[in-house]
Design an enzyme around this catalytic site. Structure first.
Site, PDB file in Angstrom:
ATOM      1  CG  ASP A   1      -0.167  -0.134   2.604  1.00 44.51           C
ATOM      2  OD1 ASP A   1       0.602  -0.582   2.616  1.00 44.51           O
ATOM      3  OD2 ASP A   1      -0.794   0.585   3.518  1.00 44.51           O
TER       4      ASP A   1
ATOM      5  CG  HIS B   1       7.072  -0.085  10.111  1.00 42.44           C
ATOM      6  ND1 HIS B   1       7.259  -0.690  11.418  1.00 42.44           N
ATOM      7  CD2 HIS B   1       6.760   1.381  10.215  1.00 42.44           C
ATOM      8  CE1 HIS B   1       6.839   0.436  12.138  1.00 42.44           C
ATOM      9  NE2 HIS B   1       6.474   1.520  11.617  1.00 42.44           N
TER      10      HIS B   1
HETATM   11  C1  BDR Z   1       2.628  -0.781   8.739  1.00 36.64           C
HETATM   12  O1  BDR Z   1       1.506   0.473   8.448  1.00 36.64           O
HETATM   13  C2  BDR Z   1       1.785   1.005   7.364  1.00 36.64           C
HETATM   14  O2  BDR Z   1       1.570   2.542   7.817  1.00 36.64           O
HETATM   15  C3  BDR Z   1       3.488   1.117   7.069  1.00 36.64           C
HETATM   16  O3  BDR Z   1       3.482   1.245   5.436  1.00 36.64           O
HETATM   17  C4  BDR Z   1       3.717  -0.389   7.400  1.00 36.64           C
HETATM   18  O4  BDR Z   1       3.392  -1.266   6.608  1.00 36.64           O
HETATM   19  C5  BDR Z   1       3.282  -0.243   9.915  1.00 36.64           C
HETATM   20  O5  BDR Z   1       2.724  -0.317  11.279  1.00 36.64           O
HETATM   21 CA    CA Z   2       2.841  -0.843   4.209  1.00 38.80          CA
END
Ligand code: BDR
Ligand code: CA
Length: 336
Positions: free
Chosen positions: A13, A249
């Protein structure tokens, strides 16, 4: 003897850390991104698909990109977090160049099923957004767990505090029903959650160094996006230190594939709280005992959960990989 790279479908995403993850995957010789399936999450799904096409075209890659889930399976959609990723998902880029490339017309779920049938036992799914595409693919093809090589997801948390509530991580909370279907499907599954992603802090200077090194629109775009994202994290988290920095992340979902030796894993059943105050919590059975509560039966499959990471080594691998010679001429649109 050279080992052929692992075929990966990247379910995403994009999103700033999604962009980092995509560029890490494209830069790494051990990974072959054979498709990008997009979902809502950090942005609406149409923007996610636009960003996936744009980011890959900037690096000179023509990779199939599909548009997938536009909302959660059951719950009402949450508002995309424009204060973290920008309204466009890439830190509010001041402008975009016109790039070539069109969406593959299939849904993301159908694309996953088609590729898994075409390459049985070869496809790794790396999923770093809400998990609706994987859950829908499971509905389309219940035999999918026997067809894919493995699934790695960024999401959830076991011991670390959540980032959208005290117990929930954003990707799981955005579609808890889909996540529970993925955790109970019975495929080889690795969870890369906040327990490890909150240990790896990436300074903005790392992305400036990568942009200076390549002098390319792709890494300039990434650096712009990371500056916006780091401003959010540096203001919100006390762990970032004095200078601008952020969590990477999603990129860790690829590092666990390329450098599994940097992670400590624990195996156990994981279920998701689908509603109530704990909505989106990933609950892990960490003791080998039987529980009387419905939902923890012995036939619930196990997940491998990343509990610890060697943070400095992980950072060094990300830096080294993104500094490789991996970017090609951008695929620009022909102006007639
Ligand atoms: C996850 O949430 C999204 O905002 C980031 O892309 C990552 O996949 C981190 O909690
Ligand atoms: Ca993500």
């Amino acid at each position: 003897m050279s080992i052929s790279p692992r075929k990966v479908i990247f379910d995403t995403d994009p999103g700033v850390d999604d962009a980092m993850a995509l560029y890490y995957a494209l830069a790494h010789p051990g990974i072959d991104v054979v498709g990008i399936t997009t979902t809502f999450g950090n942005v609406f799904v149409a923007q996610a698909a636009t960003n996936a096409l744009y980011l890959s075209a900037l690096t000179g890659r023509s990779i199939p990109v599909t548009q997938g889930a536009s909302q959660p399976l059951v719950k009402k959609a949450e508002t995309p977090p424009d204060y973290i990723h920008g309204a466009d998902g890439l830190g509010n880029l001041p402008q975009r160049v016109a790039t070539a490339g069109e969406l593959d017309p299939r849904s993301s779920a159908q694309f996953i099923v088609d590729m898994a049938r075409q390459y049985p036992g070869e496809i790794t799914l790396v999923a770093v957004g809400p998990l609706g595409n994987l859950a829908t693919a499971l509905q389309l093809a219940p035999e999918l767990p026997t067809l894919v090589r493995e699934v790695v997801l960024m999401g959830g948390t076991v011991l670390e505090s959540g980032n959208v509530s005290p117990v929930a991580e954003a990707n799981i909370w955005n579609d808890p029903h889909a996540a529970d279907a993925v955790f109970t499907a019975g495929w080889p599954l690795t969870m890369v959650g906040l327990d490890v992603t909150h240990q790896v802090i990436l300074p903005l200077t790392l992305f400036q160094q990568i942009a200076d090194h390549h002098q390319h629109i792709a890494t300039d775009t990434l650096c712009h996006a990371v500056a916006f994202y780091s401003a959010f994290y540096s203001q919100r988290e006390t762990t970032m230190g004095e200078s601008l920095a952020c969590y990477g992340h999603d990129v860790l979902a690829f590092v666990v594939l390329t450098n599994p030796e940097l992670f400590t894993l624990q195996t156990g059943r994981v279920r998701v709280a689908v509603d109530g105050l704990a909505q989106g919590q990933t609950m892990m059975q960490r003791k080998a005992v039987s529980y009387p509560q419905h939902g923890w039966h012995y036939d619930i499959p196990h997940t491998q959960v990343c509990m610890r990471v060697q943070a400095n080594a992980c950072k060094a691998v990300i830096e080294h990989t993104l500094l490789r010679d991996w970017i090609r001429k951008p695929l620009l649109a022909l102006i007639s």
